[in-house]
Write an enzyme that holds these catalytic residues in place. Structure first.
Site, mmCIF file in Angstrom:
data_model
loop_
_atom_site.group_PDB
_atom_site.id
_atom_site.type_symbol
_atom_site.label_atom_id
_atom_site.label_comp_id
_atom_site.label_asym_id
_atom_site.label_seq_id
_atom_site.Cartn_x
_atom_site.Cartn_y
_atom_site.Cartn_z
ATOM 1 N N LYS A 22 23.212 54.649 38.632
ATOM 2 C CA LYS A 22 24.189 53.411 39.220
ATOM 3 C C LYS A 22 23.472 52.316 38.678
ATOM 4 O O LYS A 22 23.984 51.315 37.926
ATOM 5 C CB LYS A 22 24.410 53.812 40.545
ATOM 6 C CG LYS A 22 24.690 52.296 40.935
ATOM 7 C CD LYS A 22 24.890 52.253 42.603
ATOM 8 C CE LYS A 22 23.851 51.939 43.264
ATOM 9 N NZ LYS A 22 23.638 50.572 43.826
ATOM 10 N N ASN A 23 22.164 52.338 39.071
ATOM 11 C CA ASN A 23 21.534 50.642 38.763
ATOM 12 C C ASN A 23 21.014 50.419 37.355
ATOM 13 O O ASN A 23 21.163 49.178 37.026
ATOM 14 C CB ASN A 23 20.422 50.603 39.738
ATOM 15 C CG ASN A 23 20.684 50.530 41.046
ATOM 16 O OD1 ASN A 23 21.949 50.210 41.546
ATOM 17 N ND2 ASN A 23 19.953 50.754 41.970
ATOM 18 N N ARG A 93 26.445 43.821 44.558
ATOM 19 C CA ARG A 93 25.296 43.001 44.202
ATOM 20 C C ARG A 93 25.238 42.842 42.624
ATOM 21 O O ARG A 93 24.788 41.525 42.400
ATOM 22 C CB ARG A 93 24.159 43.666 44.772
ATOM 23 C CG ARG A 93 22.876 42.811 44.826
ATOM 24 C CD ARG A 93 23.034 42.114 46.019
ATOM 25 N NE ARG A 93 22.050 41.132 46.099
ATOM 26 C CZ ARG A 93 22.244 39.898 46.842
ATOM 27 N NH1 ARG A 93 23.469 39.856 47.681
ATOM 28 N NH2 ARG A 93 21.408 38.861 46.741
ATOM 29 N N ARG A 122 19.278 38.448 51.377
ATOM 30 C CA ARG A 122 19.124 38.771 50.055
ATOM 31 C C ARG A 122 19.058 37.690 49.112
ATOM 32 O O ARG A 122 20.008 37.193 48.410
ATOM 33 C CB ARG A 122 20.122 39.922 49.624
ATOM 34 C CG ARG A 122 19.983 41.227 50.292
ATOM 35 C CD ARG A 122 21.085 42.130 49.811
ATOM 36 N NE ARG A 122 20.526 42.870 48.698
ATOM 37 C CZ ARG A 122 21.019 43.979 47.830
ATOM 38 N NH1 ARG A 122 22.281 44.673 48.666
ATOM 39 N NH2 ARG A 122 20.531 44.463 47.117
ATOM 40 N N PRO A 123 17.518 36.912 49.285
ATOM 41 C CA PRO A 123 17.886 35.576 48.212
ATOM 42 C C PRO A 123 17.826 35.813 46.986
ATOM 43 O O PRO A 123 17.491 36.972 46.570
ATOM 44 C CB PRO A 123 16.228 35.019 48.798
ATOM 45 C CG PRO A 123 15.688 36.377 49.058
ATOM 46 C CD PRO A 123 16.593 37.294 49.747
ATOM 47 N N ILE A 124 18.164 34.666 46.203
ATOM 48 C CA ILE A 124 18.295 34.613 44.778
ATOM 49 C C ILE A 124 17.519 33.668 44.056
ATOM 50 O O ILE A 124 17.520 33.427 43.000
ATOM 51 C CB ILE A 124 19.638 34.553 44.176
ATOM 52 C CG1 ILE A 124 20.461 33.329 44.755
ATOM 53 C CG2 ILE A 124 20.516 35.878 44.482
ATOM 54 C CD1 ILE A 124 21.566 32.988 44.001
ATOM 55 N N ASP A 125 16.632 33.143 44.960
ATOM 56 C CA ASP A 125 15.691 31.985 44.212
ATOM 57 C C ASP A 125 14.826 32.278 43.058
ATOM 58 O O ASP A 125 14.585 31.562 42.143
ATOM 59 C CB ASP A 125 14.681 31.531 45.434
ATOM 60 C CG ASP A 125 13.668 32.755 46.012
ATOM 61 O OD1 ASP A 125 14.437 33.786 46.297
ATOM 62 O OD2 ASP A 125 12.649 32.915 46.049
ATOM 63 N N GLN A 126 14.307 33.860 42.830
ATOM 64 C CA GLN A 126 13.776 34.208 41.895
ATOM 65 C C GLN A 126 14.487 34.097 40.503
ATOM 66 O O GLN A 126 14.261 34.042 39.353
ATOM 67 C CB GLN A 126 12.936 35.642 41.885
ATOM 68 C CG GLN A 126 12.110 35.337 42.960
ATOM 69 C CD GLN A 126 10.932 34.270 42.770
ATOM 70 O OE1 GLN A 126 10.227 34.529 41.901
ATOM 71 N NE2 GLN A 126 10.777 33.610 43.939
ATOM 72 N N ASP A 305 15.296 53.113 48.264
ATOM 73 C CA ASP A 305 16.585 53.453 48.444
ATOM 74 C C ASP A 305 16.703 55.224 48.588
ATOM 75 O O ASP A 305 17.766 55.645 48.545
ATOM 76 C CB ASP A 305 17.244 53.459 46.884
ATOM 77 C CG ASP A 305 17.657 51.976 46.492
ATOM 78 O OD1 ASP A 305 17.732 51.134 47.423
ATOM 79 O OD2 ASP A 305 17.822 51.628 45.479
ATOM 80 N N ILE A 327 10.291 46.876 51.529
ATOM 81 C CA ILE A 327 11.026 45.842 50.626
ATOM 82 C C ILE A 327 12.145 45.185 51.513
ATOM 83 O O ILE A 327 12.364 43.996 51.296
ATOM 84 C CB ILE A 327 12.011 46.989 49.456
ATOM 85 C CG1 ILE A 327 10.995 47.815 48.708
ATOM 86 C CG2 ILE A 327 12.772 45.822 48.681
ATOM 87 C CD1 ILE A 327 9.849 47.074 47.771
ATOM 88 N N ARG A 397 30.618 53.920 46.504
ATOM 89 C CA ARG A 397 30.274 53.002 45.636
ATOM 90 C C ARG A 397 29.129 53.409 44.739
ATOM 91 O O ARG A 397 29.105 52.979 43.348
ATOM 92 C CB ARG A 397 29.641 51.727 46.306
ATOM 93 C CG ARG A 397 30.393 50.893 47.198
ATOM 94 C CD ARG A 397 29.744 49.836 47.702
ATOM 95 N NE ARG A 397 28.734 49.106 46.740
ATOM 96 C CZ ARG A 397 27.522 48.893 47.385
ATOM 97 N NH1 ARG A 397 27.283 48.752 48.723
ATOM 98 N NH2 ARG A 397 26.655 48.351 46.596
#
Ligand code: EPU
Length: 430
Positions: A22-23, A93, A122-126, A305, A327, A397
């Site tokens: 999936k990923n 995501r 779930r930050p997206i700063d990076q 996961d 994580i 999903r």
């Protein structure tokens, strides 16, 4: 609401073939935008997250055609609209991979804030840090993340945390940036390597994927490619754990055993036997399982996961096991559902203390997220009596043909669709 109804208590036995990852698929589908051409992708899992990625591509003007089961052709020659709207982005995501891919392709992207499993913040700063280092301008307006650049420039980026998503997004943007990009403290997951291999087969110049330093020389042009996605490490791990937890015997086919080492090591420690072949693993459960401690870490550590699945297995092991989540600080929500089935688990922050062995009993439960749903399936297979799992859209999903695969191993699982739910299913089953 659709449900799974499971009558547990039987060991899983037989063979199962693992689907494409999936990923990896989600990153590779977004990456196809950079080809400006036709790509043929094989081993694509038929899951709802992938279907949403296809809807996004089609909405942008890139037709997607199924050539045969698992093989799709994507033609990204024309991209009309570099925008991912809320209705699609909120469902998953990986919709944010279109930020990096569209930035590389069109120098501009607008993507609604992404959804996905709810593990708290779930930050997206990076991701933003990487885009800005490459001279893009980023802003968040009315729930949309907007990024644009006159000319993307290669940059030296040191990630503050090891992040799969930001490593992928930075790779997607950097392949067409001018000059050299160096990603340090990069994620090393198998799907990072798979994405790099796909991008290189389209003409990119990426080295070091799978280590914590990735070097990307920007190229001006890329082209279409034919590519086959790696097998799903987490789906394989889920069946390995299910086999051990039910004291069964399952040959798990179409895997890369190297990707499964951290999971195999824990199963050996609990007393199961794991035999590796070239592209399969055989897991044989033992009548009694032993306690073990588990801490989730970025690859090659034990994957987060797989945390709900291994915690479920440890309810069947003798003694007290400690599971530490390294994580996602909020990934123990499913424990309340396991407790409804009789599990004895105490959670304190990122640590769960699991007592075993417990005879689980069937109950109505919810899949609180994708891997939590997989854990409920494993628990239901171990449990005495009937379990009804709600909110199975989370499971669908990310797992292809999950019911068929469990049934082929002897599990008693039935999917009950909305139209059939006219009477309480569990009371009928009991
Ligand atoms: N993080 C930041 N800032 C960022 C990005 C991440 O602080 O800008 C933090 C996160 O809060 C987290 C850690 O870094 O604590 C790792 O997050 P990462 O970015 O690696 O996660 P992700 O890319 O959002 C992917 C998988 C998840 C998997 C994680 C970790 C996809 C689509 N999702 O998420 O998979 O749990 O990596 O391996 O690839 C699943 O498949 O069930 C799933 C949730």
């Amino acid at each position: 609401m659709d449900k799974y109804v499971i009558h547990g208590g039987k060991p899983l036995k037989g063979e199962v073939t693992i689907s494409g990852a999936k990923n990896a698929a989600l990153a590779i589908i977004a990456a196809s935008i950079l080809a400006e051409d036709r790509c043929v992708i094989e081993n694509v899992p038929d899951i709802s997250d992938v279907n949403i990625m296809f809807q996004i591509l089609q909405m942008m003007g890139a037709p997607v055609r199924m050539l045969s089961p698992g093989t799709v052709e994507i033609d990204t020659t024309n991209i009309m609209l570099p925008v991912v709207p809320y209705e699609l982005a909120r469902q998953m995501r990986a919709s944010y991979y279109f930020l990096g891919a569209l930035l590389g392709r069109c120098s501009h992207a607008s993507v609604s804030m992404p959804g996905g499993c709810d593990f708290g913040l779930r930050p997206i700063d990076q991701h933003i840090k990487a885009f800005e280092a490459m001279e893009a301008v980023a802003s968040i307006d009315h729930g949309m993340i907007n990024v644009s650049a006159e000319q993307l420039l290669g940059a030296h980026i040191y990630f503050d945390v090891v992040t799969v998503g930001a490593t992928i997004n930075a790779m997607l943007a950097a392949v067409k940036a001018k000059g050299l990009t160096i990603l340090e403290n990069a994620a090393k997951e198998p799907h990072i390597v798979d994405l790099a291999n796909f991008l290189n087969s389209m003409g990119a110049d990426i080295r070091g994927a799978g280590t914590d330093v990735i070097k990307i020389h920007g190229v001006e042009e890329m082209h279409g490619a034919d590519y086959s996605i790696i097998p799903d490490q987490i789906e394989a791990g889920t069946f390995m754990v299910a086999a051990a937890a039910t004291h069964g015997e399952v040959l798990i086919k179409n895997v890369i055993p190297k990707h499964l080492e951290s999971i195999a090591e824990k199963l050996l420690r609990v007393g199961a036997s794991v035999t590796e072949y070239d592209d399969s693993v055989l897991v044989v459960g033992s009548p009694t399982l032993q306690r073990v401690n588990v801490k989730t870490l970025p690859h090659p550590g034990f994957p987060t996961d797989m945390q709900p699945q291994i915690t479920t297995l440890l309810t069947q092991a003798e003694g007290t096991s400690i599971v530490t989540e390294g994580i996602w600080p909020n990934r123990f929500r499913y424990v309340d559902e396991l407790r409804r089935m009789g599990a004895k688990i105490q959670v304190d922050g990122v640590v769960a203390v699991v007592e075993g062995p417990i005879e689980l009993t069937g109950a109505p439960v919810k899949a609180t997220d994708l891997r939590a749903g997989a854990a409920m399936l494993i628990a239901a297979c171990c449990a005495k009596g009937a379990t009804e799992i709600e909110d199975i859209y989370h499971i669908e999903r990310g797992y292809e043909n999950i019911v068929e695969k469990f049934v082929s191993l002897g599990a008693d699982i039935r999917k009950v669709t909305d139209s059939e739910v006219s009477a309480p299913v569990l009371s009928q089953a009991l």
